[in-house]
Design an enzyme around this catalytic site. Structure first.
Site, PDB file in Angstrom:
ATOM      1  N   ASP A  30      44.456  69.444  56.180  1.00 16.66           N
ATOM      2  CA  ASP A  30      44.177  69.485  54.917  1.00 16.66           C
ATOM      3  C   ASP A  30      45.706  68.235  54.296  1.00 16.66           C
ATOM      4  OD1 ASP A  30      43.541  71.502  52.056  1.00 16.66           O
ATOM      5  OD2 ASP A  30      45.302  70.220  51.762  1.00 16.66           O
ATOM      6  N   ASN A  87      37.838  79.457  48.601  1.00 20.82           N
ATOM      7  CA  ASN A  87      38.167  79.629  47.236  1.00 20.82           C
ATOM      8  C   ASN A  87      36.725  79.127  46.351  1.00 20.82           C
ATOM      9  OD1 ASN A  87      40.944  80.154  47.058  1.00 20.82           O
ATOM     10  ND2 ASN A  87      41.308  77.759  47.490  1.00 20.82           N
ATOM     11  N   VAL A  96      37.330  71.248  45.058  1.00 21.53           N
ATOM     12  CA  VAL A  96      36.255  70.488  45.781  1.00 21.53           C
ATOM     13  C   VAL A  96      35.018  71.147  45.912  1.00 21.53           C
ATOM     14  CG1 VAL A  96      35.625  69.153  47.911  1.00 21.53           C
ATOM     15  CG2 VAL A  96      37.984  68.937  46.926  1.00 21.53           C
ATOM     16  N   HIS A 100      34.404  74.958  51.825  1.00 21.83           N
ATOM     17  CA  HIS A 100      35.186  74.779  52.962  1.00 21.83           C
ATOM     18  C   HIS A 100      36.031  76.025  53.181  1.00 21.83           C
ATOM     19  CE1 HIS A 100      36.819  73.551  49.090  1.00 21.83           C
ATOM     20  NE2 HIS A 100      38.061  73.833  49.542  1.00 21.83           N
TER      21      HIS A 100
HETATM   22  P1  AMP Z   1      40.010  73.940  46.941  1.00 22.16           P
HETATM   23  O1  AMP Z   1      41.290  74.215  46.213  1.00 22.16           O
HETATM   24  O2  AMP Z   1      39.971  75.280  47.692  1.00 22.16           O
HETATM   25  O3  AMP Z   1      38.909  73.225  46.452  1.00 22.16           O
HETATM   26  O4  AMP Z   1      40.698  73.171  47.980  1.00 22.16           O
HETATM   27  C1  AMP Z   1      40.539  71.713  48.230  1.00 22.16           C
HETATM   28  C2  AMP Z   1      41.608  71.308  49.502  1.00 22.16           C
HETATM   29  O5  AMP Z   1      41.072  69.854  49.860  1.00 22.16           O
HETATM   30  C3  AMP Z   1      42.960  71.222  48.786  1.00 22.16           C
HETATM   31  O6  AMP Z   1      43.698  72.195  49.878  1.00 22.16           O
HETATM   32  C4  AMP Z   1      43.298  69.862  49.084  1.00 22.16           C
HETATM   33  O7  AMP Z   1      44.708  69.605  49.411  1.00 22.16           O
HETATM   34  C5  AMP Z   1      42.390  69.294  49.946  1.00 22.16           C
HETATM   35  N1  AMP Z   1      42.091  67.887  49.819  1.00 22.16           N
HETATM   36  C6  AMP Z   1      41.859  67.327  48.896  1.00 22.16           C
HETATM   37  N2  AMP Z   1      41.638  65.852  49.132  1.00 22.16           N
HETATM   38  C7  AMP Z   1      41.623  65.859  50.512  1.00 22.16           C
HETATM   39  C8  AMP Z   1      41.541  64.812  51.423  1.00 22.16           C
HETATM   40  N3  AMP Z   1      41.479  63.459  51.155  1.00 22.16           N
HETATM   41  N4  AMP Z   1      41.664  64.924  52.853  1.00 22.16           N
HETATM   42  C9  AMP Z   1      41.886  66.263  52.929  1.00 22.16           C
HETATM   43  N5  AMP Z   1      42.185  67.266  52.269  1.00 22.16           N
HETATM   44  C10 AMP Z   1      42.156  67.008  51.040  1.00 22.16           C
END
Ligand code: AMP
Ligand code: ZN
Length: 114
Positions: A30, A87, A96, A100
């Site tokens: 992450d 989430n 996102v 995941h």
């Molecule tokens: P969520 O809030 O469950 O959708 O988690 C999305 C996660 O993606 C967050 O913990 C972010 O820090 C992570 N994230 C966003 N952009 C990137 C990226 N380019 N590479 C790795 N992790 C990312």
């Protein structure tokens, strides 16, 4: 999906710190880690949220969970403990929309989460 951040990472259009890959699964660190270990484990096939899962996805969801346990073991945190989180949508703070699994560990984790 062309406008999906994690599909772009899977397709190597955006760089990530990849920790595991096979035909169906990608795992990467992450970018904003919430612990010493914070790995995202994703299916290569785009699925927006857990709400879109069908019985056809049972295999891949099992693979995501088993892979998280394997990565935790590699990192030496399986005995001490770790957390996995999916989430889903607004109230859980999903940002996102490609499912995941968050694997978080390496520190003591509070409960309940915020
Ligand atoms: P969520 O809030 O469950 O959708 O988690 C999305 C996660 O993606 C967050 O913990 C972010 O820090 C992570 N994230 C966003 N952009 C990137 C990226 N380019 N590479 C790795 N992790 C990312
Ligand atoms: Zn996607």
């Amino acid at each position: 999906m062309s406008d999906c951040l994690f599909c772009k990472i899977i397709n190597r259009e955006i760089a990530a710190s990849i920790v595991y890959e096979d035909d169906r699964v990608l795992a990467f660190n992450d970018i904003n880690p919430q612990g010493p270990t914070h790995v995202l484990v994703v299916p290569k096939r785009h699925i927006a949220t857990l709400n879109e899962l069908t019985s056809d996805d049972d295999q891949i969801v099992g693979e995501l969970i088993r892979r998280s346990a394997a990565i935790a073991k590699e990192r030496g945190i399986s005995e001490g403990g770790f957390r996995v989180v999916f989430n889903t949508n607004r109230d859980a703070g999903q940002t996102v929309f490609h499912i995941h699994l968050h694997l978080i560990g390496g520190r003591s984790l509070g409960w309940p989460p915020g």
